[in-house]
Design an enzyme around this catalytic site. Structure first.
Site, short mmCIF file in Angstrom:
data_model
loop_
_atom_site.label_atom_id
_atom_site.label_comp_id
_atom_site.label_asym_id
_atom_site.label_seq_id
_atom_site.Cartn_x
_atom_site.Cartn_y
_atom_site.Cartn_z
N TYR A 140 0.81 -1.31 -0.06
CA TYR A 140 0.05 0.09 0.13
C TYR A 140 1.09 1.24 0.23
CZ TYR A 140 -3.40 3.43 1.80
OH TYR A 140 -4.14 4.22 2.29
N LYS A 169 1.63 4.08 -2.58
CA LYS A 169 1.13 5.55 -2.66
C LYS A 169 2.52 6.57 -2.59
CE LYS A 169 -3.00 5.36 -1.35
NZ LYS A 169 -4.13 6.04 -2.20
N1 SER Z 1 -6.28 4.21 6.81
C1 SER Z 1 -5.20 3.76 6.15
C2 SER Z 1 -4.83 2.32 6.24
O1 SER Z 1 -4.83 1.83 7.54
C3 SER Z 1 -4.00 4.50 6.05
O2 SER Z 1 -4.09 5.47 4.91
O3 SER Z 1 -4.45 1.49 5.46
#
Ligand code: SER
Length: 316
Positions: free
Chosen positions: A141, A145
């Protein structure tokens, strides 16, 4: 912004951003798409298409048909879920962004894409995390990003596409659940406190993270797109912070409203490791200076509002 497309509008942010943008710009000027049709009814109360964000042809047709000038690309697989299928997370997160950027380049649209506290990693300074600092995340993730931030800046400098973004903290909301994030405990706790007066937290005491109440997150997403471009030194992406707390502080705040609420811990090592690699609190002075970022909700206001809204809804 006159004609807006929200891609992935059925998710946690989109379900509430759609309503606010339609209030401001008019129902027919805010077009929504989602992969699923089984989503919040308000997202479908206006022009809505079931559409895969990876289907560039369909997205381009929608942009042409509605003369779209601004794209909100909200499609993302969150941090914890992404670790279960990193290849798919990369495909979705980068695929949706690349389609938005390419269509924006061809058809002259502005693009907003949320970045995240997840873009930071273990080697980032955790306290007062600077706007410009080390970004070496160790989740897929986070990797997507950081890549998204770089790609969005590239499209701005190379092609002149008006790309803008904020690094969202964990977002606390009461309409649509987040689903698959490391910060989700701060939403789950309210549902469980109201339903069962009990919550088992998957992050340990002392785990400080940046958080934000949804009304502030919606304001950030709208205000950055309305900001005067000549004032923007940064673009992709701005630190925005509002709240910073650990599970114990949140539980104590909940107890002020539900005195017999109890919280215990059953730590999930995967999500704990992710949380430990993220900032405790970000320095958001660049956002404050360049486009007037100024959140309204503190921990006590947010908790009070969450409990009021959810108590009414869940006890029906
Ligand atoms: N809320 C998100 C997550 O915990 C962080 O951007 O993956």
């Amino acid at each position: 912004m006159k004609n807006i497309l929200i891609v992935g509008a059925g998710g946690q942010i989109g379900s509430e951003l759609t309503v606010k943008l339609r209030d401001i710009y008019g129902k027919n000027n805010v077009v929504t798409t989602d992969l699923n049709s089984d989503i919040n009814e308000k997202v479908k109360d206006g022009p809505f298409y079931v559409s895969d964000a990876l289907d560039a042809k369909k997205m381009a047709e929608i942009v042409d048909k509605h003369k779209i000038d601004t794209i909100y690309n909200l499609v993302a697989m969150l941090s914890a879920k992404g670790e279960h299928n990193p290849q798919l997370a990369w495909k979705i997160n980068m695929g949706a962004l690349m389609n938005s950027l390419e269509i924006a380049r061809e058809k002259n649209c502005a693009v907003f894409t949320p970045s995240s506290i997840g873009a930071f990693g273990e080697s980032t300074p955790h306290k007062n995390t600077p706007q410009d600092t080390i970004m070496r995340p160790n989740t897929i993730y986070g990797v997507s990003k950081v890549s998204g931030e770089l790609m969005s800046d590239y499209y701005f400098t190379r092609f002149g596409v008006d790309t803008r973004s904020v690094r969202f903290p964990g977002i606390i909301s009461n309409v649509t659940l987040p689903g698959g994030g490391t910060t989700d405990y701060a939403v789950d706790i309210f549902y469980e406190a109201i339903r069962n007066k009990k919550y088992t937290c998957f992050l340990k005491e002392g785990t400080f993270l940046d958080m934000m109440y949804m009304p502030d997150a919606i304001d950030a997403a709208i205000n950055i797109m309305e900001a005067d471009p000549s004032k923007l030194i940064h673009r992709n992406s701005f630190n925005v912070s509002a709240l910073s707390f650990d599970p114990e502080m949140l539980a104590n705040e909940v107890k002020k409203h539900i005195p017999d609420f109890v919280m215990d811990y059953d730590v999930d090592p995967i999500r704990q490791k992710i949380a430990d690699s993220w900032p405790d609190n970000m320095d958001d002075s660049a956002a404050r200076e360049e486009w007037g970022w100024n959140p309204k909700y503190n921990l006590s206001d947010m908790t009070k509002d969450m409990i009021e809204v959810l108590s009414k809804r869940l006890k029906k």
